[in-house]
Design an enzyme around this catalytic site. Structure first.
Site, PDB file in Angstrom:
ATOM      1  N   LYS A 188      24.288  50.153  44.453  1.00  0.00           N
ATOM      2  CA  LYS A 188      23.511  49.665  43.321  1.00  0.00           C
ATOM      3  C   LYS A 188      24.131  48.397  42.729  1.00  0.00           C
ATOM      4  O   LYS A 188      23.447  47.406  42.447  1.00  0.00           O
ATOM      5  CB  LYS A 188      23.398  50.761  42.260  1.00  0.00           C
ATOM      6  N   CYS A 204      21.146  44.336  33.359  1.00  0.00           N
ATOM      7  CA  CYS A 204      21.520  44.772  34.710  1.00  0.00           C
ATOM      8  C   CYS A 204      22.254  43.673  35.462  1.00  0.00           C
ATOM      9  O   CYS A 204      23.446  43.767  35.714  1.00  0.00           O
ATOM     10  CB  CYS A 204      20.283  45.169  35.487  1.00  0.00           C
TER      11      CYS A 204
END
Ligand code: SAJ
Length: 413
Positions: free
Chosen positions: A217, A271
């Protein structure tokens, strides 16, 4: 055939937790969404939403209306617990870019009293390598009874990481269509979690260990960050050389193996502007390119500010119209937004009168006054386009004719 889990508790009802909880509820699961924000809990229980995301309102209304989703301030006993809480920076004095796991730890601590053998705990939050194992260790510490030798032949507590991958603005579609990676603290945990995701996910589901899933991720977002940094660096080079960067990239991308992303005022969001630092924090000497990309992207807002200052010099009392505050187009999210940073700094620098406009922010906004687009188009000498919201794409070009334009997104190229 779909296996129905008895009850699912989703910790955190933000951009990931709320869509996930609602999606699971519309697939027939009983879901309790938990959040610390009482007003969010009330709003959701009325079938409404507290964030802007296309089609989320319809999904939540249907989930709550079916009786399968309810929001609460407290967790309760369930078969599955999904943690979808923030993992921001810790902002310590020595190193401002280290990960803050306090929300993950608080959520784990909150569910611990309700856990039973055979339960499944899934971490969805983007997390540094080792966090899923940390959750396992914290549960073992808080609930030693679950790890008694006498339980050896019974089902364990299953623990897995299934990092969220959805793109804000397209969350509902991507929740269903994207492939998912599931990393278990052991194989059985990953397999158990797969059964849950199969109930709503049409994409492939790929199993691995928890550390690989965590790093995958972080690497996905770092890969995008490095590629955007390349585009941002090009925009600065092109400015120096008098080349139109948008045309340059369009032409270079005609090559079959070149796919350059778009420059902008910097990289925002909770993010991409955050996750690469988790890799840098874990491997500071090795993550050289990842760090450099972060630095290139973080330097872009100041470069834009310098441009505005230079253009302002020709005006006695310049009026600067800042179009957009969100971190990207057609959303309301202001977190880590370069547009916010630029607007804030321009106001502070006292370059002129700053008029900002953000069509997706409704209700109270305290930090500085917001203006309607048409007021800005009337009054501003300099128009600084910071976010490519649809509203700005459709501005009548006639109204811009007399203005100095600084277009950080290539909308008016
Ligand atoms: N940006 C550019 N140029 C581009 C693309 C993006 O300047 O060509 C900027 C945007 O304006 C924004 C920032 O980058 O400020 C990030 O936007 P984004 O659309 O690239 O990504 P996010 O942050 O909305 O979502 C990302 C996604 N990750 C990847 O595409 C690898 C999403 O799939 C993740 O789920 C999400 O991060 C997350 O939650 O981690």
């Amino acid at each position: 055939m779909q296996r129905n889990f008895q009850k699912i508790v989703v910790m955190g009802l933000g951009y990931i937790g709320l869509p996930t909880a609602s999606m699971l509820a519309t697939k027939g699961h009983q879901v309790v969404g938990v959040d610390v924000n009482p007003s969010a809990v009330d709003t959701i229980n009325q079938g409404n939403i507290h964030i802007v995301e296309p089609d989320l309102d319809i999904l939540v209304k249907s989930a709550v209306g079916s009786g399968n989703l309810r929001a609460s301030l407290q967790p309760e006993a369930a078969e599955v617990f999904i943690l979808a809480v923030p993992t921001p920076f810790a902002h310590t004095d020595e190193n401002p870019k280290t990960p803050d796991l306090s929300y993950v730890e608080a959520a784990t601590t909150a569910i611990a009293p309700f856990l039973s053998l055979g339960n499944l705990v899934i971490l969805e939050s983007t997390s540094p390598v080792g966090t899923t194992e940390l959750i396992r260790d914290l549960i073992a510490e808080l609930r030693p009874d679950l790890y008694n030798k006498s339980n050896a032949d019974r089902e364990p507590v299953y623990i897995a990481h299934c990092p969220e991958r959805v793109l804000p603005g397209h969350i509902i579609r991507e929740l269903v269509d994207n492939d998912r990676i599931i990393g278990g603290v052991d194989k059985a945990s990953a397999e158990k979690a797969r059964d849950l995701y199969k109930s709503f996910c049409n994409g492939g589901i790929f199993l691995t260990d928890s550390k690989t899933a965590e790093l995958a991720k972080l690497v996905e977002n770092s890969s995008r960050d490095v590629n955007i940094a390349f585009a941002n660096e090009l925009s600065v080079i092109c400015d120096k050389l008098g080349v139109n960067v948008w045309e340059l990239i369009e032409l270079a991308n005609k090559h079959p193996r070149v796919n350059i992303l778009q420059p902008g005022p910097g990289v925002g969001g909770h993010c991409i502007a955050v996750d690469p630092w988790f890799i840098v924090a874990a491997a500071p000497d090795e993550a050289r390119l990842i760090r450099a990309a972060r630095e290139v992207n973080d330097a872009k807002p100041n470069w834009v500010i310098d441009k505005v200052i230079a253009k302002s010099e020709r005006f006695k009392d310049p009026v600067i119209g800042c179009l957009g505050l969100a971190f990207k187009a057609n959303i309301d999210d202001l977190r880590e937004s370069p547009a916010m940073e630029i607007t804030r700094k321009l106001i502070k620098a006292g370059v002129g009168r700053v008029m900002a406009c953000e069509p997706n922010v409704h209700g109270s906004f305290q930090e500085f006054p917001l203006f309607e687009l048409k007021e800005i188009l009337k009054e501003a000498d300099i128009i600084l386009l910071l976010v490519d919201h649809d509203e700005f794409r459709h501005i009548d070009r006639e109204l811009l004719k007399e203005k100095v334009l600084i277009d950080t997104r290539g909308v008016w190229r």
